[in-house]
Write a protein that holds these residues in place. Structure first.
Motif, PDB file in Angstrom:
ATOM      1  N   ARG A   1       0.817  -1.215   0.000  1.00 11.77           N
ATOM      2  CA  ARG A   1       0.000   0.000   0.000  1.00 11.77           C
ATOM      3  C   ARG A   1       0.849   1.263   0.000  1.00 11.77           C
ATOM      4  N   ASP A   2       1.861   1.336   0.861  1.00  9.73           N
ATOM      5  CA  ASP A   2       2.706   2.531   0.928  1.00  9.73           C
ATOM      6  C   ASP A   2       3.484   2.748  -0.367  1.00  9.73           C
ATOM      7  N   LEU A   3       4.009   1.668  -0.922  1.00 12.43           N
ATOM      8  CA  LEU A   3       4.766   1.786  -2.171  1.00 12.43           C
ATOM      9  C   LEU A   3       3.849   2.182  -3.323  1.00 12.43           C
ATOM     10  N   TYR A   4       2.667   1.595  -3.355  1.00 10.59           N
ATOM     11  CA  TYR A   4       1.695   1.953  -4.397  1.00 10.59           C
ATOM     12  C   TYR A   4       1.324   3.437  -4.296  1.00 10.59           C
ATOM     13  N   ARG A   5       1.062   3.898  -3.086  1.00  9.72           N
ATOM     14  CA  ARG A   5       0.698   5.314  -2.894  1.00  9.72           C
ATOM     15  C   ARG A   5       1.799   6.237  -3.420  1.00  9.72           C
ATOM     16  N   TYR A   6       3.046   5.891  -3.121  1.00 11.16           N
ATOM     17  CA  TYR A   6       4.158   6.712  -3.593  1.00 11.16           C
ATOM     18  C   TYR A   6       4.195   6.701  -5.123  1.00 11.16           C
ATOM     19  N   ALA A   7       4.090   5.528  -5.719  1.00 12.73           N
ATOM     20  CA  ALA A   7       4.129   5.419  -7.184  1.00 12.73           C
ATOM     21  C   ALA A   7       2.968   6.193  -7.808  1.00 12.73           C
ATOM     22  N   HIS A   8       1.802   6.110  -7.196  1.00 15.78           N
ATOM     23  CA  HIS A   8       0.640   6.815  -7.729  1.00 15.78           C
ATOM     24  C   HIS A   8       0.830   8.330  -7.629  1.00 15.78           C
ATOM     25  N   LYS A   9       1.417   8.772  -6.536  1.00 10.30           N
ATOM     26  CA  LYS A   9       1.677  10.200  -6.346  1.00 10.30           C
ATOM     27  C   LYS A   9       2.624  10.721  -7.426  1.00 10.30           C
ATOM     28  N   VAL A  10       3.626   9.926  -7.786  1.00  9.62           N
ATOM     29  CA  VAL A  10       4.608  10.354  -8.783  1.00  9.62           C
ATOM     30  C   VAL A  10       4.069  10.185 -10.206  1.00  9.62           C
ATOM     31  N   LEU A  11       3.476   9.028 -10.487  1.00  9.64           N
ATOM     32  CA  LEU A  11       3.036   8.729 -11.853  1.00  9.64           C
ATOM     33  C   LEU A  11       1.675   9.327 -12.195  1.00  9.64           C
ATOM     34  N   ARG A  12       0.852   9.572 -11.173  1.00 12.14           N
ATOM     35  CA  ARG A  12      -0.492  10.136 -11.344  1.00 12.14           C
ATOM     36  C   ARG A  12      -1.374   9.285 -12.255  1.00 12.14           C
ATOM     37  N   ASP A  13      -1.162   7.979 -12.200  1.00 10.64           N
ATOM     38  CA  ASP A  13      -1.950   7.054 -13.000  1.00 10.64           C
ATOM     39  C   ASP A  13      -2.044   5.744 -12.227  1.00 10.64           C
ATOM     40  N   ALA A  14      -3.252   5.375 -11.826  1.00 10.76           N
ATOM     41  CA  ALA A  14      -3.441   4.199 -10.970  1.00 10.76           C
ATOM     42  C   ALA A  14      -2.944   2.901 -11.615  1.00 10.76           C
ATOM     43  N   PRO A  15      -3.309   2.585 -12.864  1.00 11.08           N
ATOM     44  CA  PRO A  15      -2.823   1.326 -13.450  1.00 11.08           C
ATOM     45  C   PRO A  15      -1.296   1.282 -13.570  1.00 11.08           C
ATOM     46  N   ASP A  16      -0.671   2.409 -13.961  1.00 10.81           N
ATOM     47  CA  ASP A  16       0.787   2.436 -14.050  1.00 10.81           C
ATOM     48  C   ASP A  16       1.423   2.260 -12.676  1.00 10.81           C
ATOM     49  N   ALA A  17       0.846   2.902 -11.675  1.00 16.02           N
ATOM     50  CA  ALA A  17       1.372   2.776 -10.310  1.00 16.02           C
ATOM     51  C   ALA A  17       1.246   1.341  -9.831  1.00 16.02           C
ATOM     52  N   GLU A  18       0.131   0.711 -10.135  1.00 17.27           N
ATOM     53  CA  GLU A  18      -0.069  -0.686  -9.747  1.00 17.27           C
ATOM     54  C   GLU A  18       0.935  -1.583 -10.468  1.00 17.27           C
ATOM     55  N   ASP A  19       1.107  -1.361 -11.766  1.00 19.06           N
ATOM     56  CA  ASP A  19       2.034  -2.171 -12.559  1.00 19.06           C
ATOM     57  C   ASP A  19       3.463  -2.063 -12.036  1.00 19.06           C
ATOM     58  N   ILE A  20       3.907  -0.837 -11.797  1.00 18.94           N
ATOM     59  CA  ILE A  20       5.307  -0.648 -11.418  1.00 18.94           C
ATOM     60  C   ILE A  20       5.566  -1.182 -10.007  1.00 18.94           C
ATOM     61  N   THR A  21       4.567  -1.070  -9.137  1.00 17.04           N
ATOM     62  CA  THR A  21       4.721  -1.617  -7.788  1.00 17.04           C
ATOM     63  C   THR A  21       4.759  -3.138  -7.853  1.00 17.04           C
ATOM     64  N   GLN A  22       3.916  -3.715  -8.680  1.00 16.94           N
ATOM     65  CA  GLN A  22       3.919  -5.171  -8.837  1.00 16.94           C
ATOM     66  C   GLN A  22       5.234  -5.636  -9.463  1.00 16.94           C
ATOM     67  N   GLU A  23       5.744  -4.887 -10.432  1.00 14.82           N
ATOM     68  CA  GLU A  23       7.034  -5.234 -11.043  1.00 14.82           C
ATOM     69  C   GLU A  23       8.140  -5.236  -9.989  1.00 14.82           C
ATOM     70  N   LEU A  24       8.082  -4.262  -9.076  1.00 11.14           N
ATOM     71  CA  LEU A  24       9.081  -4.195  -8.012  1.00 11.14           C
ATOM     72  C   LEU A  24       9.075  -5.486  -7.196  1.00 11.14           C
ATOM     73  N   PHE A  25       7.894  -5.938  -6.811  1.00  8.60           N
ATOM     74  CA  PHE A  25       7.810  -7.154  -6.003  1.00  8.60           C
ATOM     75  C   PHE A  25       8.197  -8.390  -6.827  1.00  8.60           C
ATOM     76  N   CYS A  26       7.839  -8.406  -8.104  1.00 12.92           N
ATOM     77  CA  CYS A  26       8.244  -9.526  -8.968  1.00 12.92           C
ATOM     78  C   CYS A  26       9.769  -9.584  -9.074  1.00 12.92           C
ATOM     79  N   ASP A  27      10.385  -8.434  -9.272  1.00  9.84           N
ATOM     80  CA  ASP A  27      11.846  -8.379  -9.359  1.00  9.84           C
ATOM     81  C   ASP A  27      12.492  -8.777  -8.036  1.00  9.84           C
ATOM     82  N   LEU A  28      11.888  -8.340  -6.937  1.00  8.30           N
ATOM     83  CA  LEU A  28      12.411  -8.682  -5.618  1.00  8.30           C
ATOM     84  C   LEU A  28      12.453 -10.199  -5.447  1.00  8.30           C
ATOM     85  N   TRP A  29      11.356 -10.863  -5.817  1.00  4.61           N
ATOM     86  CA  TRP A  29      11.315 -12.317  -5.670  1.00  4.61           C
ATOM     87  C   TRP A  29      12.267 -12.981  -6.675  1.00  4.61           C
ATOM     88  N   ALA A  30      12.278 -12.501  -7.900  1.00  6.31           N
ATOM     89  CA  ALA A  30      13.115 -13.110  -8.932  1.00  6.31           C
ATOM     90  C   ALA A  30      14.605 -12.992  -8.602  1.00  6.31           C
TER      91      ALA A  30
END
Length: 182
Positions: free
Chosen positions: A30-59
């Motif tokens: 939630r906190d990371l998504y909020r930050y991404a949304h604040k910067v990108l100003r687009d909910a789907p992009d913020a969701e995508d980039i936050t999810q990519e972060l977690f995917c990369d973290l696991w990978a």
């Protein structure tokens, strides 16, 4: 969640503990998504980039080395992803502008037109190593120029799932593609 707990979770993740990954995701998403949304100003992009972060973290969990500030590490990694997205978008826009000047109006530049038939066959051959659905999504999206929406409708799945499969396929094939297309 306090930093020590997050550091413990990151250490457990580094040791392949998926439950720890889920706990970290729940605690920090939630906190990371909020930050991404604040910067990108687009909910789907913020969701995508936050999810990519977690995917990369696991990978890349085996190389994870965080010893002091887990929230700062995650936020820094997210910032880097956002900056990379801005840089890539700028480069893409400049290329589109340049290509647009050389191209007749209305002509579409597709992946299929950019590469030779031999290169296309090599990519299709290399895609055979992917899991079946991921391979189909990759070939439809990258070779046959289907949109994410069209692929999602074809397989009766969400657009996000298609994006994830495309990202995963590209991640797996990137060393080959980089070598082939450079």
């Amino acid at each position: 969640m306090v930093t020590d707990n997050l550091l413990g979770l990151l250490e457990r993740i580094r040791n392949d503990d998926y439950q720890a990954f889920e706990l970290l995701f729940e605690a920090q998403w939630r906190d990371l998504y909020r930050y991404a949304h604040k910067v990108l100003r687009d909910a789907p992009d913020a969701e995508d980039i936050t999810q990519e972060l977690f995917c990369d973290l696991w990978a890349n969990r085996g190389q994870l080395q965080v010893h002091t500030n887990a929230p700062g590490y995650l936020l820094g990694a997210l910032r880097k992803k956002i900056l990379t997205r801005f840089r890539d978008a700028d480069i893409r826009a400049r290329h589109h502008q340049l290509i647009g000047k050389e191209q007749e109006p209305g002509a579409e530049l597709t992946f299929r037109r950019l590469v030779s038939q031999d290169t296309l066959r090599a990519i299709q051959h290399q895609a055979q190593v992917l899991p079946p659905r991921e391979k189909e999504v990759f070939l439809l999206g990258m070779v046959d120029d289907f949109s994410v929406r069209e692929i999602a409708e074809r397989f009766a799945t969400s657009e996000q799932t298609v994006r994830n499969q495309l990202n995963s396929a590209l991640h797996k094939l990137s060393p080959f593609l980089t070598k082939l297309l450079s």
